[in-house]
Design a protein around this motif. Structure first.
Motif, PDB file in Angstrom:
ATOM      1  N   LEU A   7       0.819  -1.209   0.000  1.00  0.00           N
ATOM      2  CA  LEU A   7       0.000   0.000   0.000  1.00  0.00           C
ATOM      3  C   LEU A   7       0.852   1.258   0.000  1.00  0.00           C
ATOM      4  N   LEU A   8       1.980   1.193   0.663  1.00  0.00           N
ATOM      5  CA  LEU A   8       2.887   2.343   0.716  1.00  0.00           C
ATOM      6  C   LEU A   8       3.415   2.690  -0.674  1.00  0.00           C
ATOM      7  N   ILE A   9       3.674   1.675  -1.480  1.00  0.00           N
ATOM      8  CA  ILE A   9       4.173   1.894  -2.840  1.00  0.00           C
ATOM      9  C   ILE A   9       3.124   2.638  -3.669  1.00  0.00           C
ATOM     10  N   GLY A  10       1.865   2.252  -3.504  1.00  0.00           N
ATOM     11  CA  GLY A  10       0.781   2.953  -4.181  1.00  0.00           C
ATOM     12  C   GLY A  10       0.598   2.623  -5.650  1.00  0.00           C
ATOM     13  N   ASP A  11       1.191   1.559  -6.104  1.00  0.00           N
ATOM     14  CA  ASP A  11       1.084   1.138  -7.504  1.00  0.00           C
ATOM     15  C   ASP A  11      -0.167   0.266  -7.683  1.00  0.00           C
ATOM     16  N   PRO A  12      -0.916   0.447  -8.765  1.00  0.00           N
ATOM     17  CA  PRO A  12      -2.109  -0.377  -8.985  1.00  0.00           C
ATOM     18  C   PRO A  12      -1.826  -1.880  -8.993  1.00  0.00           C
ATOM     19  N   ASP A  13      -0.700  -2.291  -9.552  1.00  0.00           N
ATOM     20  CA  ASP A  13      -0.369  -3.715  -9.578  1.00  0.00           C
ATOM     21  C   ASP A  13      -0.103  -4.254  -8.175  1.00  0.00           C
ATOM     22  N   ASP A  14       0.504  -3.445  -7.335  1.00  0.00           N
ATOM     23  CA  ASP A  14       0.745  -3.858  -5.952  1.00  0.00           C
ATOM     24  C   ASP A  14      -0.560  -3.887  -5.164  1.00  0.00           C
ATOM     25  N   PHE A  15      -1.446  -2.940  -5.438  1.00  0.00           N
ATOM     26  CA  PHE A  15      -2.756  -2.959  -4.789  1.00  0.00           C
ATOM     27  C   PHE A  15      -3.530  -4.210  -5.195  1.00  0.00           C
ATOM     28  N   ALA A  16      -3.353  -4.647  -6.430  1.00  0.00           N
ATOM     29  CA  ALA A  16      -4.023  -5.864  -6.899  1.00  0.00           C
ATOM     30  C   ALA A  16      -3.606  -7.075  -6.067  1.00  0.00           C
ATOM     31  N   ILE A  17      -2.384  -7.088  -5.589  1.00  0.00           N
ATOM     32  CA  ILE A  17      -1.922  -8.185  -4.731  1.00  0.00           C
ATOM     33  C   ILE A  17      -2.678  -8.151  -3.403  1.00  0.00           C
ATOM     34  N   VAL A  18      -2.832  -6.966  -2.833  1.00  0.00           N
ATOM     35  CA  VAL A  18      -3.602  -6.816  -1.591  1.00  0.00           C
ATOM     36  C   VAL A  18      -5.038  -7.270  -1.836  1.00  0.00           C
ATOM     37  N   TYR A  19      -5.603  -6.862  -2.948  1.00  0.00           N
ATOM     38  CA  TYR A  19      -6.959  -7.279  -3.331  1.00  0.00           C
ATOM     39  C   TYR A  19      -7.055  -8.800  -3.377  1.00  0.00           C
ATOM     40  N   ASP A  20      -6.146  -9.425  -4.099  1.00  0.00           N
ATOM     41  CA  ASP A  20      -6.172 -10.884  -4.238  1.00  0.00           C
ATOM     42  C   ASP A  20      -6.047 -11.593  -2.892  1.00  0.00           C
ATOM     43  N   ARG A  21      -5.289 -11.030  -1.981  1.00  0.00           N
ATOM     44  CA  ARG A  21      -5.098 -11.634  -0.667  1.00  0.00           C
ATOM     45  C   ARG A  21      -6.362 -11.607   0.184  1.00  0.00           C
ATOM     46  N   HIS A  22      -7.187 -10.589   0.007  1.00  0.00           N
ATOM     47  CA  HIS A  22      -8.277 -10.364   0.955  1.00  0.00           C
ATOM     48  C   HIS A  22      -9.682 -10.341   0.366  1.00  0.00           C
ATOM     49  N   VAL A  23      -9.826 -10.387  -0.940  1.00  0.00           N
ATOM     50  CA  VAL A  23     -11.146 -10.255  -1.534  1.00  0.00           C
ATOM     51  C   VAL A  23     -12.100 -11.351  -1.064  1.00  0.00           C
ATOM     52  N   ASN A  24     -11.641 -12.580  -0.959  1.00  0.00           N
ATOM     53  CA  ASN A  24     -12.540 -13.658  -0.553  1.00  0.00           C
ATOM     54  C   ASN A  24     -13.003 -13.499   0.886  1.00  0.00           C
ATOM     55  N   GLU A  25     -12.115 -13.050   1.769  1.00  0.00           N
ATOM     56  CA  GLU A  25     -12.499 -12.837   3.170  1.00  0.00           C
ATOM     57  C   GLU A  25     -13.546 -11.733   3.295  1.00  0.00           C
ATOM     58  N   ILE A  26     -13.361 -10.661   2.556  1.00  0.00           N
ATOM     59  CA  ILE A  26     -14.314  -9.555   2.594  1.00  0.00           C
ATOM     60  C   ILE A  26     -15.643  -9.995   1.987  1.00  0.00           C
ATOM     61  N   LEU A  27     -15.592 -10.760   0.922  1.00  0.00           N
ATOM     62  CA  LEU A  27     -16.809 -11.256   0.280  1.00  0.00           C
ATOM     63  C   LEU A  27     -17.595 -12.168   1.227  1.00  0.00           C
TER      64      LEU A  27
END
Length: 89
Positions: A7-27
Motif C-alpha cells: 500500500l505504501l508503494i501505491g502502484d495499482p499492480d501492488d494494490f491488486a496483490i492486496v486485493y487478491d489476498r483479501h477479496v474472498n475474506e471480505i466477500l
C-alpha cells in the motif's frame, strides 16, 4: 511483501496483490451480512481502499485485513443509512 509495504508503494499492480489476498475474506464477511449484494459491497470496499490507501496505518503487523474490515463496516453502515432515508422518503 506485506500489505502495508504494498500500500505504501501505491502502484495499482501492488494494490491488486492486496486485493487478491483479501477479496474472498471480505466477500464472505459481506455475504453473511447482506447476502446477494455482497459482491457490490466488496467492490465498494476495495474502491474506497484504493482511494484512501494513503491513510492506511499499519496496526496489524503488516496486514491490511483489519483496515479493510473497518472500511467494510463503514460501507455497510452508509448503505443501510441511505436505504433507511430512501424508505422514509
Amino acid at each position: 511483501m506485506s500489505d502495508a509495504e504494498l500500500l505504501l508503494i501505491g502502484d495499482p499492480d501492488d494494490f491488486a496483490i492486496v486485493y487478491d489476498r483479501h477479496v474472498n475474506e471480505i466477500l464472505v464477511w459481506a455475504r453473511a451480512r447482506i447476502g446477494d449484494y455482497a459482491a457490490d459491497l466488496t467492490a465498494e470496499v476495495f474502491a474506497r481502499a484504493w482511494r484512501d490507501r494513503k491513510r492506511f496505518r499499519d496496526q496489524a503487523g503488516g496486514s491490511a485485513f483489519p483496515w479493510l474490515l473497518g472500511i467494510a463496516n463503514n460501507v455497510l453502515r452508509d448503505s443501510l443509512r441511505k436505504r433507511q432515508i430512501e424508505t422514509s422518503a
